[in-house]
Write an enzyme that holds these catalytic residues in place. Structure first.
Site, PDB file in Angstrom:
ATOM      1  N   HIS A 137       5.099  15.059   6.957  1.00 12.81           N
ATOM      2  CA  HIS A 137       4.189  16.209   7.009  1.00 12.81           C
ATOM      3  C   HIS A 137       3.301  16.244   5.769  1.00 12.81           C
ATOM      4  CE1 HIS A 137       3.201  19.915   9.151  1.00 12.81           C
ATOM      5  NE2 HIS A 137       3.150  20.551   7.993  1.00 12.81           N
ATOM      6  N   ARG A 195      -0.413  21.771  14.806  1.00 14.00           N
ATOM      7  CA  ARG A 195      -0.128  22.782  13.801  1.00 14.00           C
ATOM      8  C   ARG A 195       0.303  24.127  14.390  1.00 14.00           C
ATOM      9  NH1 ARG A 195      -4.689  23.688   9.383  1.00 14.00           N
ATOM     10  NH2 ARG A 195      -4.564  21.423   9.480  1.00 14.00           N
ATOM     11  N   TYR A 220      15.569  26.817  -6.478  1.00 13.86           N
ATOM     12  CA  TYR A 220      16.751  27.658  -6.671  1.00 13.86           C
ATOM     13  C   TYR A 220      17.614  27.761  -5.410  1.00 13.86           C
ATOM     14  CZ  TYR A 220      14.257  29.217 -10.848  1.00 13.86           C
ATOM     15  OH  TYR A 220      13.589  29.257 -12.050  1.00 13.86           O
TER      16      TYR A 220
END
Length: 832
Positions: free
Chosen positions: A77, A31, A121
């Protein structure tokens, strides 16, 4: 009983240790820390790999960010979608990454700190440079492992052709450790990497000839290289970065600070708010307005400076109190073979070189295998073509494909692969042209195989390939540095920001002070009317005017015998016609006291200079005192006692001496006394002093004191009367006596000349600036005032209006007079 047997008793302490270690390693490896080879954390690696899987190359259309995030989450993931999207957004921001890996379309946030639009968007695709991160990934250059549900495989590292960890940096907080690696310039890193390949013994100093310092996407200025060198050497250090600012002045001399670049990872909006708070709280005085005029062309923060403030001082304080100057703690921690390590610059480069050689070896092995496999097939095809009639006969005589294959293998000693390829051969390959192409292909394959084997057998060739590929990357993506480097120490120093130029300082009768560049004053001929030098208030006039450099210390002595300190650059700058700023607003001077004299000192830290130089004081009633300069070398905000002043007396002058000077005192009635400085012993700060000259009566007083070098024949004594008469006299005309006497005549005082106003020690090359009570000034060369005897009235040096009088004179020693103009060659009438 059976239920109890299913319970395994364990020590909770051991279990917590084991669980926390597992968690820690998961955070560290999976991570928070980047891999030293490709410079990526798992989430970034998975984003790039998933985008390649989707075919989102730089020359293809953009796709919705939500589609990319879904691909990453579903396949590689298994974490939150927001973490994946935020990671992708950062890879697309050109103010976050020096070389963005994602080409975003839509609102991907702003340097002001505004967040991006929702993933539904925005759209994204790989940036062109990301191709270099994924290049050759399908040629067995890196290891693959199963994903979280063992359904598909993902790469453990990308076969990066660019040293991504160095060029884009990384930051992350793991468990018990953190990393903060700064971005660098790709061209410089590649040059340093090539230099390391050619000279494996290169040290940090050698690398810094190629890699100057970090290079931030937002530009700025790295202030000091010591922290940079330490970080390069050890992997840990501190780098100070300043925003880039320019000071401009308008036609009226008003200064404005324009900030065009800000430090890395600093929010522009937050920076402007902080500056406004510093202005509001008067922590940074001198700012009149702050505006953010940034647009798509770039950053532009406008800071308007008040007329009586100095822009460079304001800028220095903004650097000190706001994020316009920011320090970054470098901590080069990365995963090396799965283990976190702190790495120096050279170690990072060596790890990348080792990785690239490994990639090249694996790629070459893959290509060698493919070439050998193809050569083997082509060899069989050539055998078949050369024996085409027999091959056709065998095929036609076979009952099945397997029988035909086996027959061909037995007849021509072919492998199963070759025999299968012959059976799949199309008839068009039997033309003469196609047969020739097979032979050419076979020859080319054999050349490639030979080359691949040479590469695998030679580390030097492998290194040459690394260099060659890096030079291609350098040519394709290399750019100029954005961050400048200032080779200075890391301390905030106002002096570094201020040119040490010559300044004219004026102090008015009512205590207003200002500084102006000395070349603003014109040089006029003797007898001229003068130019307007300072707009003063009613019943005020300029009492002192002198020249000093911006970095000098100004020791100010008041009538009541107090000493205060100012740096010349701390004095408010004003125009030639401005009145300045009242000194009580700058120094803690009581209202009933006023500055009477001053000493300009270059440095207050040189102990040898401080202990071997003295301050000579003189009071209105003729007392003098000598004290070592060291006693006045420790500034205090509220000043210190410099000399004890008796009732009815006040300080009029103070001079810096070296212990070997001769002192000349003059009084209003035109008499002067000369004696050796050794006649006055050194005293403490609180002493009142001893008698220097005997005055004529209670109306008489001392007007000035000069300290001259007895071995300097060029020095003459200049005296000026209050109605504009003046002259120069040789020092030798004043005989040496003991202190305390009445002295000899230095000017023939009359009603026409007025009382004596000033006495100065001058040389022919000096200039003087004469200031009268109405504020008019005239600057003139001393060579225009002739040398006369002691007992003369002198000549007219300045024409005064009715009721006006001279207030003060100052001596200037110009090095160059390029700006001298408007010389007034007014004829004068000599008066004996």
């Amino acid at each position: 009983m059976a239920d109890l047997q299913r319970i395994i008793p364990i020590n909770i302490e051991d279990e917590m240790k084991s669980a926390y270690i597992d968690y820690s390693m998961s955070v560290i490896v999976s991570r928070a820390l980047p891999d030293v080879r490709d410079g990526l954390k798992p989430v970034h690696r998975r984003i790039l790999y998933a985008m390649q899987d989707l075919g989102l190359y730089y020359n293809k259309s953009h796709r919705k960010s939500a589609r990319v995030v879904g691909e990453v989450l579903g396949k590689y993931h298994p974490h939150g979608d927001s973490s994946v999207y935020e990671a992708m957004v950062r890879m697309a921001q050109d103010w976050s990454l020096r070389y963005p890996m994602v080409d975003g379309q839509g609102n991907f946030g702003h340097i002001d700190g505004d967040g991006p639009a929702a993933m539904r968007y925005t759209e994204a695709r790989l940036a062109r440079i990301a191709d270099e991160m994924l290049s050759d990934i399908k040629k067995d250059t890196v290891d693959f492992e199963l994903n979280f549900d063992d359904s598909i495989k993902e790469p453990t590292v990308l076969p990066a052709r660019i040293p991504n960890l160095l060029v884009n940096g990384a930051s992350g907080i793991a468990v018990g450790m953190a990393t903060n690696m700064l971005p660098h310039n790709l061209r410089e890193i590649i040059d340093g990497t090539i230099a390391t390949i050619k000279d494996p013994q290169i040290d940090t100093d050698g690398l810094m000839e190629y890699i100057k310092a970090p290079d931030f996407p937002t530009g700025g200025i790295i202030y000091g290289v010591e922290g940079v060198k330490e970080a390069f050497e050890t992997g840990r250090g501190r780098v100070v970065v300043r925003g880039k600012a320019e000071i401009i002045a308008d036609a009226k001399g008003r200064e404005t600070i324009i900030v065009t670049e800000i430090p890395y990872q600093v929010s522009k909006a937050g920076l402007v708010i902080k500056m406004s708070e510093l202005r509001r709280d008067e922590k940074v005085p001198g700012i009149s307005e702050i505006r953010d005029e940034s647009d798509r062309e770039g950053i532009r923060i406008v800071i308007e400076v008040k007329r009586d403030a100095m822009a460079q001082v304001v800028l220095s304080k903004l650097y000190k109190y706001s994020q316009l100057q920011t320090s970054y703690g470098v901590n080069n921690v990365a995963l090396v073979k799965g283990r976190p390590q702190t790495l120096s610059l050279k170690s990072l480069i060596e790890e990348f070189i080792e990785f690239r050689i490994e990639v090249i070896v694996r790629r070459t092995q893959f290509e060698l295998k493919k070439a050998e496999e193809r050569a083997h097939i082509v060899e069989g095809l050539i055998i078949a073509v050369d024996n085409i009639d027999e091959v056709i006969k065998i095929i036609r005589g076979s009952g099945t494909v397997d029988e035909a294959r086996n027959s061909l293998m037995d007849r021509f000693d072919l492998s199963e692969i070759q025999a299968k390829a012959i059976l799949e051969l199309r008839l068009q390959k039997l033309t003469g042209l196609e047969i020739e192409k097979l032979r050419e292909e076979y020859n080319e394959l054999m050349e490639k195989i030979k080359r691949f084997k040479e590469i695998l057998a030679s580390v030097e060739i492998q290194k040459d390939i690394v260099v060659e590929e890096l030079m291609e990357i350098r040519e394709r993506y290399g750019d100029e540095r954005r961050t400048e480097v200032t080779f200075a120490d890391g301390e905030i120093s106002i002096e570094d920001m201020i040119p040490n130029e010559e300044m004219m300082v004026s102090i008015s009768h009512l205590g207003y002070i200002k500084r102006t560049k000395s070349d603003q004053y014109k040089v006029q001929g003797r007898g001229g009317k003068g130019s307007k030098g300072s707009r003063t208030r009613d019943k005020d006039f300029v009492e002192h005017i002198f020249v000093a450099n911006a970095h000098n210390y100004l020791l100010l002595f008041t009538e009541m015998g107090r000493c205060y300190w100012l740096r010349i650059y701390e004095i408010p700058e004003g125009s030639r016609n401005g009145s300045g700023r009242v000194m009580q607003n700058i120094l803690q001077i009581p209202k009933e006291d006023k500055v009477k004299t001053y000493i300009v000192v270059k440095d207050l830290t040189d102990q040898e200079f401080l202990q071997n130089n003295f301050v000579m004081f003189c009071t209105k009633n003729g007392l003098i005192k000598k004290t070592t300069l060291e006693a006045y070398s420790r500034p205090r905000v509220n000043g210190i006692n410099a000399i004890t002043i008796n009732e009815g007396d006040y300080l009029i002058d103070a001079r810096l001496t070296d212990g070997n000077k001769e002192v000349i005192l003059a009084n209003r009635n035109g008499r002067a006394i000369r004696f050796n400085e050794s006649k006055v012993r050194s005293m403490g700060r609180n002493a009142a002093g001893v008698k220097g000259i005997t005055l004529d009566d209670s109306e008489d007083q001392v007007v000035g004191m000069v300290c001259v070098d007895p071995d300097d024949p060029a020095v003459t004594i200049l005296v000026i009367s209050e109605k504009g008469n003046g002259k120069r006299t040789d020092v030798d005309e004043y005989r040496i006596t003991n202190r305390g006497g009445k002295g000899v005549k230095t000017m023939n005082i009359s009603e026409k000349t007025g009382k004596l106003i000033a006495i100065k020690a001058v040389v022919d090359d000096d200039h003087i600036v004469i200031t009268n009570r109405s504020g008019l000034m005239i600057r003139m060369a001393l060579s225009e005032i002739r040398v006369m005897g002691r007992a003369t009235q002198g000549v007219r040096v300045i024409s005064l209006n009715k009721g006006d009088a001279i207030a003060d004179i100052t001596v200037i020693k110009p090095e160059e007079e390029e700006d001298i103009k408007d010389l007034d060659n007014t004829e004068y009438e000599e008066e004996e």
